[in-house]
Design an enzyme around this catalytic site. Structure first.
Site, PDB file in Angstrom:
ATOM      1  N   LYS A 175      11.385  19.094  -0.562  1.00  0.00           N
ATOM      2  CA  LYS A 175      11.974  20.165   0.771  1.00  0.00           C
ATOM      3  C   LYS A 175      11.281  19.607   2.407  1.00  0.00           C
ATOM      4  O   LYS A 175      11.504  19.449   3.180  1.00  0.00           O
ATOM      5  CB  LYS A 175      11.143  21.546   1.129  1.00  0.00           C
ATOM      6  CG  LYS A 175      11.652  23.035  -0.071  1.00  0.00           C
ATOM      7  CD  LYS A 175      11.170  23.893  -0.170  1.00  0.00           C
ATOM      8  CE  LYS A 175      11.562  24.936  -0.513  1.00  0.00           C
ATOM      9  NZ  LYS A 175      11.337  26.113  -0.653  1.00  0.00           N
ATOM     10  N   ASN A 215      15.352  23.221   3.392  1.00  0.00           N
ATOM     11  CA  ASN A 215      15.551  23.968   2.205  1.00  0.00           C
ATOM     12  C   ASN A 215      17.043  23.855   1.874  1.00  0.00           C
ATOM     13  O   ASN A 215      17.518  24.114   0.618  1.00  0.00           O
ATOM     14  CB  ASN A 215      15.676  25.235   1.878  1.00  0.00           C
ATOM     15  CG  ASN A 215      15.743  26.330   2.086  1.00  0.00           C
ATOM     16  OD1 ASN A 215      16.204  25.774   3.674  1.00  0.00           O
ATOM     17  ND2 ASN A 215      16.221  27.219   1.974  1.00  0.00           N
ATOM     18  N   ALA A 218       0.046  31.468   3.420  1.00  0.00           N
ATOM     19  CA  ALA A 218       0.098  30.540   4.813  1.00  0.00           C
ATOM     20  C   ALA A 218       1.709  29.192   3.829  1.00  0.00           C
ATOM     21  O   ALA A 218       1.156  28.302   4.406  1.00  0.00           O
ATOM     22  CB  ALA A 218      -1.186  30.546   5.705  1.00  0.00           C
ATOM     23  N   GLY A 219       2.125  29.584   2.301  1.00  0.00           N
ATOM     24  CA  GLY A 219       2.401  28.399   2.071  1.00  0.00           C
ATOM     25  C   GLY A 219       3.340  28.192   2.589  1.00  0.00           C
ATOM     26  O   GLY A 219       3.575  28.898   4.193  1.00  0.00           O
ATOM     27  N   GLY A 220       5.165  27.316   2.292  1.00  0.00           N
ATOM     28  CA  GLY A 220       6.037  27.453   2.776  1.00  0.00           C
ATOM     29  C   GLY A 220       7.436  28.421   2.727  1.00  0.00           C
ATOM     30  O   GLY A 220       7.536  28.576   3.684  1.00  0.00           O
ATOM     31  N   GLY A 230      12.346  41.659  -2.345  1.00  0.00           N
ATOM     32  CA  GLY A 230      12.386  40.702  -2.058  1.00  0.00           C
ATOM     33  C   GLY A 230      14.252  39.786  -1.888  1.00  0.00           C
ATOM     34  O   GLY A 230      14.613  38.486  -1.877  1.00  0.00           O
TER      35      GLY A 230
END
Length: 284
Positions: free
Chosen positions: A73, A94, A133-135, A250
């Protein structure tokens, strides 16, 4: 053999052909079949050393575009001609659209989440807490900031990463942001209006796991979202719903990011309901 009139792919570091391992491919194919579109979506295993050649090959073979999964990415950015606003802010791509031989990088993860959220609430002016706090958290945070969120609190176990994301939000957008170090069960601030789990906690097969927060601080007036699609109804959502919160699963984020990609690649509006039903069949 001639290619279909629209051919897209996913360049992935892992071979993921079964539907449960590559749900995006499954729902894109379902959308194409439903629309009667002469198009295909396949998964290609590409190692880091072959990424540049794969990108050039996509143009040479006349693909409409492709998805990029980990670990590509960020690395793919240097092989592209242009970045959309969100992708440039996030620093990761992405989804790539190929137009007249030019490669345009998008980040549709955050856009997909925003579309899903807006079916319930408009984020403008809202006080929002993001767990992680990831991608995915980064993509969501920037889209919420661009949509005019009032304040974004990043809660991260990696203090420097959370503080870095909050600083980027303040410096690159007009939204105020801060960070909290997640080292004990996190107490959700009482003025929180939207709470988002952007971590992988609760993802299959660890379906009983929940983010480590103080659930007594989750108030009924909060809207709570989870980015995990498998299972669609996570233990986290079950817990907060029992406390009176309105919840967002989700599946919407996963479906909507694919709808956005198909619109960019093929110029059509895919049937989101058909795609959601496909995911329900896959995940149960």
């Amino acid at each position: 053999m001639a290619l279909p009139e629209s051919f897209v792919s996913q360049l992935t570091g892992l071979f993921a052909s079964p539907a449960a391992e590559n749900p995006t491919g499954a729902i894109v194919e379902a959308a194409y079949r439903h629309a009667g579109l002469n198009a295909r979506y396949v998964t290609c295993e590409v190692g880091p050393a072959g990424l540049e050649a794969a990108v050039r090959g996509a143009v040479a073979m006349g693909w409409a575009g492709f998805h990029c999964s980990l670990p590509h990415k960020i690395a793919v950015v240097k092989h592209l001609d242009e970045l959309a606003q969100a992708a440039e802010l996030i620093g990761a791509v992405n989804c790539v659209v190929i137009r007249d031989g030019r490669l345009i990088g998008e980040n549709t993860d955050g856009q997909g989440f925003l579309t899903s959220l807006r079916a319930t609430v408009e984020p403008k002016g809202q006080r929002i807490v993001i767990l992680g706090a990831g991608g995915a958290a980064r993509a969501i945070a920037f889209e919420l900031a661009l949509a005019g969120a009032g304040h974004i609190l990043i809660v991260s176990r990696r203090r420097e990463v959370g503080e870095g994301l909050a600083r980027d939000l303040r410096e690159r957008t007009s939204t105020d942001a801060s960070a909290a170090h997640w080292h004990t069960p996190f107490a959700v601030p009482a003025d929180t209006q939207i709470l988002i789990n952007a971590t992988s906690v609760g993802l299959f097969p660890d379906v009983g796991a929940k983010p480590e927060i103080d659930y007594s601080t989750v108030a009924a007036q909060m809207i709570v979202a989870d980015i995990i699609p498998n299972p669609p109804r996570t233990a986290f959502l079950n817990e907060v719903e029992a406390r009176g919160c309105e919840v967002i699963d989700g599946l919407g984020m996963l479906v909507n990011q694919a709808v956005i990609a198909i619109r960019s690649w093929n110029g059509i509006e895919a049937d989101a309901q058909v795609m959601r039903e496909t995911l329900t069949e896959i995940f149960g």
